[in-house]
Motif scaffolding. Structure first.
Motif, mmCIF file in Angstrom:
data_model
loop_
_atom_site.group_PDB
_atom_site.id
_atom_site.type_symbol
_atom_site.label_atom_id
_atom_site.label_comp_id
_atom_site.label_asym_id
_atom_site.label_seq_id
_atom_site.Cartn_x
_atom_site.Cartn_y
_atom_site.Cartn_z
ATOM 1 N N SER A 177 0.827 -1.209 0.000
ATOM 2 C CA SER A 177 0.000 0.000 0.000
ATOM 3 C C SER A 177 0.861 1.259 0.000
ATOM 4 C CB SER A 177 -0.927 -0.003 1.219
ATOM 5 O OG SER A 177 -1.805 -1.113 1.179
ATOM 6 N N ILE A 178 1.925 1.249 0.821
ATOM 7 C CA ILE A 178 2.804 2.422 0.895
ATOM 8 C C ILE A 178 3.516 2.644 -0.432
ATOM 9 C CG2 ILE A 178 4.876 3.373 1.975
ATOM 10 C CD1 ILE A 178 4.034 1.938 4.567
ATOM 11 N N VAL A 179 4.075 1.574 -1.005
ATOM 12 C CA VAL A 179 4.821 1.699 -2.255
ATOM 13 C C VAL A 179 3.903 2.155 -3.386
ATOM 14 C CG1 VAL A 179 6.052 0.380 -4.038
ATOM 15 C CG2 VAL A 179 6.629 0.068 -1.620
ATOM 16 N N CYS A 180 2.701 1.606 -3.446
ATOM 17 C CA CYS A 180 1.783 1.987 -4.524
ATOM 18 C C CYS A 180 1.323 3.432 -4.393
ATOM 19 C CB CYS A 180 0.582 1.044 -4.555
ATOM 20 S SG CYS A 180 0.960 -0.576 -5.274
ATOM 21 N N ARG A 181 1.141 3.910 -3.171
ATOM 22 C CA ARG A 181 0.725 5.302 -2.997
ATOM 23 C C ARG A 181 1.863 6.273 -3.295
ATOM 24 N NH1 ARG A 181 -2.443 6.698 2.452
ATOM 25 N NH2 ARG A 181 -2.563 8.690 1.320
ATOM 26 N N THR A 182 3.043 5.991 -2.741
ATOM 27 C CA THR A 182 4.148 6.943 -2.888
ATOM 28 C C THR A 182 4.787 6.891 -4.269
ATOM 29 O OG1 THR A 182 5.715 5.321 -1.959
ATOM 30 C CG2 THR A 182 4.687 6.875 -0.435
ATOM 31 N N GLY A 183 4.887 5.692 -4.852
ATOM 32 C CA GLY A 183 5.606 5.557 -6.104
ATOM 33 C C GLY A 183 4.750 5.474 -7.348
ATOM 34 N N LEU A 184 3.499 5.005 -7.171
ATOM 35 C CA LEU A 184 2.671 4.736 -8.347
ATOM 36 C C LEU A 184 1.338 5.471 -8.347
ATOM 37 C CD1 LEU A 184 3.302 0.867 -8.495
ATOM 38 C CD2 LEU A 184 4.513 2.674 -9.744
ATOM 39 N N GLY A 185 1.073 6.272 -7.317
ATOM 40 C CA GLY A 185 -0.160 7.050 -7.291
ATOM 41 C C GLY A 185 -1.418 6.215 -7.225
ATOM 42 N N THR A 186 -1.331 5.016 -6.627
ATOM 43 C CA THR A 186 -2.465 4.094 -6.588
ATOM 44 C C THR A 186 -2.764 3.684 -5.154
ATOM 45 O OG1 THR A 186 -1.885 3.197 -8.764
ATOM 46 C CG2 THR A 186 -3.293 1.835 -7.375
ATOM 47 N N ASN A 187 -4.008 3.764 -4.755
ATOM 48 C CA ASN A 187 -4.434 3.354 -3.413
ATOM 49 C C ASN A 187 -4.983 1.931 -3.489
ATOM 50 O OD1 ASN A 187 -5.766 2.945 -0.937
ATOM 51 N ND2 ASN A 187 -6.096 5.150 -0.695
ATOM 52 N N LEU A 188 -4.247 0.968 -2.934
ATOM 53 C CA LEU A 188 -4.654 -0.434 -3.036
ATOM 54 C C LEU A 188 -5.989 -0.703 -2.344
ATOM 55 C CD1 LEU A 188 -1.457 -2.645 -2.562
ATOM 56 C CD2 LEU A 188 -2.649 -2.027 -4.658
ATOM 57 N N HIS A 189 -6.298 0.061 -1.302
ATOM 58 C CA HIS A 189 -7.538 -0.188 -0.556
ATOM 59 C C HIS A 189 -8.778 0.157 -1.376
ATOM 60 C CE1 HIS A 189 -4.761 -0.613 2.715
ATOM 61 N NE2 HIS A 189 -4.453 0.673 2.710
ATOM 62 N N GLU A 190 -8.600 0.994 -2.383
ATOM 63 C CA GLU A 190 -9.736 1.405 -3.208
ATOM 64 C C GLU A 190 -9.543 1.010 -4.667
ATOM 65 O OE1 GLU A 190 -10.065 5.576 -2.629
ATOM 66 O OE2 GLU A 190 -10.218 5.446 -0.439
ATOM 67 N N CYS A 191 -8.589 0.136 -4.917
ATOM 68 C CA CYS A 191 -8.233 -0.228 -6.290
ATOM 69 C C CYS A 191 -9.245 -1.206 -6.873
ATOM 70 C CB CYS A 191 -6.834 -0.850 -6.303
ATOM 71 S SG CYS A 191 -6.124 -1.010 -7.933
ATOM 72 N N GLU A 192 -9.651 -0.955 -8.112
ATOM 73 C CA GLU A 192 -10.669 -1.788 -8.762
ATOM 74 C C GLU A 192 -10.088 -3.028 -9.421
ATOM 75 O OE1 GLU A 192 -12.583 0.726 -11.549
ATOM 76 O OE2 GLU A 192 -13.478 2.063 -10.044
ATOM 77 N N TYR A 193 -8.796 -3.027 -9.729
ATOM 78 C CA TYR A 193 -8.233 -4.103 -10.529
ATOM 79 C C TYR A 193 -7.310 -5.051 -9.753
ATOM 80 C CZ TYR A 193 -4.970 -0.161 -10.972
ATOM 81 O OH TYR A 193 -4.178 0.918 -10.722
ATOM 82 N N ILE A 194 -7.187 -4.861 -8.444
ATOM 83 C CA ILE A 194 -6.433 -5.803 -7.632
ATOM 84 C C ILE A 194 -6.907 -5.698 -6.195
ATOM 85 C CG2 ILE A 194 -4.583 -4.149 -7.212
ATOM 86 C CD1 ILE A 194 -2.633 -6.482 -7.038
ATOM 87 N N HIS A 195 -6.971 -6.840 -5.514
ATOM 88 C CA HIS A 195 -7.324 -6.843 -4.098
ATOM 89 C C HIS A 195 -6.070 -6.598 -3.278
ATOM 90 C CE1 HIS A 195 -8.770 -8.272 -0.173
ATOM 91 N NE2 HIS A 195 -9.984 -8.009 -0.646
ATOM 92 N N GLU A 196 -6.203 -5.858 -2.209
ATOM 93 C CA GLU A 196 -5.026 -5.497 -1.408
ATOM 94 C C GLU A 196 -4.325 -6.711 -0.806
ATOM 95 O OE1 GLU A 196 -6.577 -4.266 2.920
ATOM 96 O OE2 GLU A 196 -7.470 -3.063 1.321
ATOM 97 N N ASP A 197 -5.017 -7.826 -0.658
ATOM 98 C CA ASP A 197 -4.394 -9.029 -0.107
ATOM 99 C C ASP A 197 -3.670 -9.864 -1.160
ATOM 100 O OD1 ASP A 197 -5.271 -8.438 2.446
ATOM 101 O OD2 ASP A 197 -7.132 -9.585 2.250
ATOM 102 N N SER A 198 -3.648 -9.382 -2.411
ATOM 103 C CA SER A 198 -3.022 -10.144 -3.491
ATOM 104 C C SER A 198 -1.551 -9.795 -3.696
ATOM 105 C CB SER A 198 -3.773 -9.896 -4.807
ATOM 106 O OG SER A 198 -5.120 -10.296 -4.708
ATOM 107 N N VAL A 199 -1.022 -8.883 -2.885
ATOM 108 C CA VAL A 199 0.349 -8.417 -3.087
ATOM 109 C C VAL A 199 1.339 -9.574 -2.988
ATOM 110 C CG1 VAL A 199 2.178 -6.935 -2.176
ATOM 111 C CG2 VAL A 199 -0.177 -6.091 -2.294
ATOM 112 N N GLU A 200 1.167 -10.414 -1.976
ATOM 113 C CA GLU A 200 2.109 -11.527 -1.802
ATOM 114 C C GLU A 200 2.095 -12.462 -3.001
ATOM 115 O OE1 GLU A 200 3.155 -15.176 1.319
ATOM 116 O OE2 GLU A 200 1.391 -13.914 1.656
ATOM 117 N N ASP A 201 0.919 -12.735 -3.545
ATOM 118 C CA ASP A 201 0.823 -13.619 -4.716
ATOM 119 C C ASP A 201 1.566 -13.026 -5.911
ATOM 120 O OD1 ASP A 201 -0.726 -15.392 -3.259
ATOM 121 O OD2 ASP A 201 -2.617 -14.485 -3.901
#
Length: 493
Positions: A177-201
């Motif tokens: 979540s931190i990397v996506c917000r700071t580096g990619l401008g994307t909030n994983l908690h509100e993201c439509e195309y990936i679930h926030e728990d899928s990062v490890e996969d």
């Protein structure tokens, strides 16, 4: 006629075999005996960083191997690493070509895997200015604090129910979540195309691409490519990459179409998009393409998430295994910050001396990349008196170097006190400690990674007490592997 065609088809293989089997004119480093064609592929397990003594004690700190037709030198001492990363840094700062690297970097258009040259220098310069500078690090601090506040809230809910948590997955989500917000401008908690728990996969799929060598990596040319097709190896890598590619493309789309899912502030990818759109007018030396954009997205996400998460996972594992160290760290934190803070801020890290020594000791014991990303020599050099020809792959065993008994007392022991009166640091100037590499290919995001790790661990250790579920025996659950954190007990302090 058919015999002649077969000969023509096999001629490249015959010539390569002849080149590899004829006596060498070089004074190569010592190493195990090589078999025809496959070289030392049957010995590849000896390269596992945790089996370091099997290779180093038998042949020394500089070992010559050959995997298929790829000559490889493994470096496992401070002195040899300094020659590679400092004395011969320029000659050793390129990367070998691998199918997995090519996929993840979109044909070598990122920082991590691209070969050395002007394009790489321009991308590194851009990333340092727009993402990793002290000014940017300061501007992103509220995002790190907000994500940690959310982490604490979730863990307090688990603690109130006295239910174990999967801390490993929780940390992947936090760092992602931190990397996506700071580096990619994307909030994983509100993201439509990936679930926030899928990062490890996603990270597991990326690891498959970076650690798997297929036939064409080891036997370059048409024969290797044909074997890739027959064995299905390349297809498996493409399947693993497909999900990553979809994620990266969605992030890119959110930058190309500002009205869609991008919600954070102007970031590095926005800068590159702006450069791409203006390049016809400006005529600068570096002209980004969509492959550069996707390669940079891949770099930021994969390198940013994997290294920080790995460090935090190992830190909590070692602390749970070492209650005395855990108590000493928590006593310092709670005494320095007081017992009644409602939230932790970046400023709270200022006076935590022993806590930071603990982080340094984790980076020594468990470097994020036990084997640094492979390098490739661009010209003939000498390491420790041995010849290393051009186009040789070099692997630096950071794990072995950081546990070398010549430089570390009781090297396998988790003991932050070893750094109390030590000036050794992890920023690439001390070659007995190289968790982020050194030289021209050193990780540009060291400060960002450390900032994420320190704030995350501080929240975990200030607000909560940690242990194993009562029904689990420590000897069975904590085995030295970070997977032990799949199930831990968290209690409100």
């Amino acid at each position: 006629m058919s015999i002649f065609l077969c000969f023509i088809f096999l001629l490249p293989l015959i010539l390569t075999l002849w080149k590899n089997l004829k006596p060498s004119k070089w004074n190569l480093p010592p190493g195990p005996r090589k078999l025809p064609i496959i070289g030392n592929l049957h010995k590849s397990r000896e390269l596992n960083p945790r089996n370091r003594r099997n290779l180093t004690e038998k042949y020394g700190p500089v070992v010559h191997l050959r995997f298929g037709f790829v000559p490889t030198v493994v470096v496992s001492s401070k002195e040899a690493a300094e020659e590679v990363l400092k004395t011969h840094d320029l000659e050793c700062c390129s990367r070998p070509e691998k199918v997995g690297f090519r996929m993840l970097s979109y044909n070598y258009k990122n920082i991590g895997f691209t070969r050395y040259g002007e394009e790489l220098r321009e991308m590194r310069k851009l990333s340092v200015v727009e993402l990793f500078s002290p000014k940017k690090l300061q501007s992103f601090k509220y995002m790190r604090e907000e994500e940690n506040d959310l982490l604490v809230k979730k863990l307090m809910e688990s603690a109130s129910r006295l239910s174990p948590v999967n801390l490993k997955k929780t940390l992947y989500t936090l760092v992602g979540s931190i990397v996506c917000r700071t580096g990619l401008g994307t909030n994983l908690h509100e993201c439509e195309y990936i679930h926030e728990d899928s990062v490890e996969d996603l990270l597991n799929k990326a690891e498959l691409l970076t650690t798997t060598s297929i036939f064409s990596d080891l036997f370059p040319g048409r024969i290797g490519e044909l074997m890739d097709l027959i064995s299905g190896q390349k297809k498996r890598l493409e399947s693993a990459f497909s999900e990553l590619d979809t994620f990266f493309l969605n992030i890119l789309d959110s930058h190309l179409k500002p009205e869609s899912t991008k919600i954070e502030s102007f970031d590095l990818i926005d800068v590159m998009v702006d450069m791409m759109r203006k390049q016809d007018k400006d005529g600068g030396s570096f002209k980004p393409t969509t492959d550069h954009l996707k390669g940079m997205i891949s770099d930021i996400f994969l390198a940013g998430v994997s290294t920080s998460t790995s460090t935090m996972i190992w830190a909590m594992t070692e602390l749970i295994r070492s209650p005395k160290v855990m108590k000493k760290v928590q006593d310092e934190i709670r005494t320095t910050l007081g017992e009644k803070k409602e939230r932790i801020t970046v400023q709270d890290l200022t006076n935590l001396h022993y806590f930071k020594l603990m982080v340094k000791e984790i980076l020594r014991l468990h470097p994020p990349a036990p084997l640094l990303l492979p390098r490739e020599t661009m010209s003939d050099i000498k390491i420790q008196g041995y010849d290393v020809p051009a186009k040789t792959q070099i692997l630096i065993n950071a794990y072995a170097i950081a546990r070398d008994p010549k430089h570390w007392k009781n090297p396998d022991e988790f003991n932050p006190d070893r750094f109390v009166d030590s000036s050794i640091d992890y920023r690439g100037l001390n070659f007995e400690l190289l968790p982020f590499g050194s030289g021209r290919r050193i990780c540009p995001g060291i400060a960002m990674g450390i900032a994420i790790v320190e704030l995350g661990l501080l929240n975990l250790l200030y607000f909560f007490d940690w242990g194993l579920p009562e029904k689990e025996e420590a000897g069975e659950t904590i085995t030295g592997n970070e997977v032990a954190l799949d199930l831990v007990q968290v209690l409100n302090h």
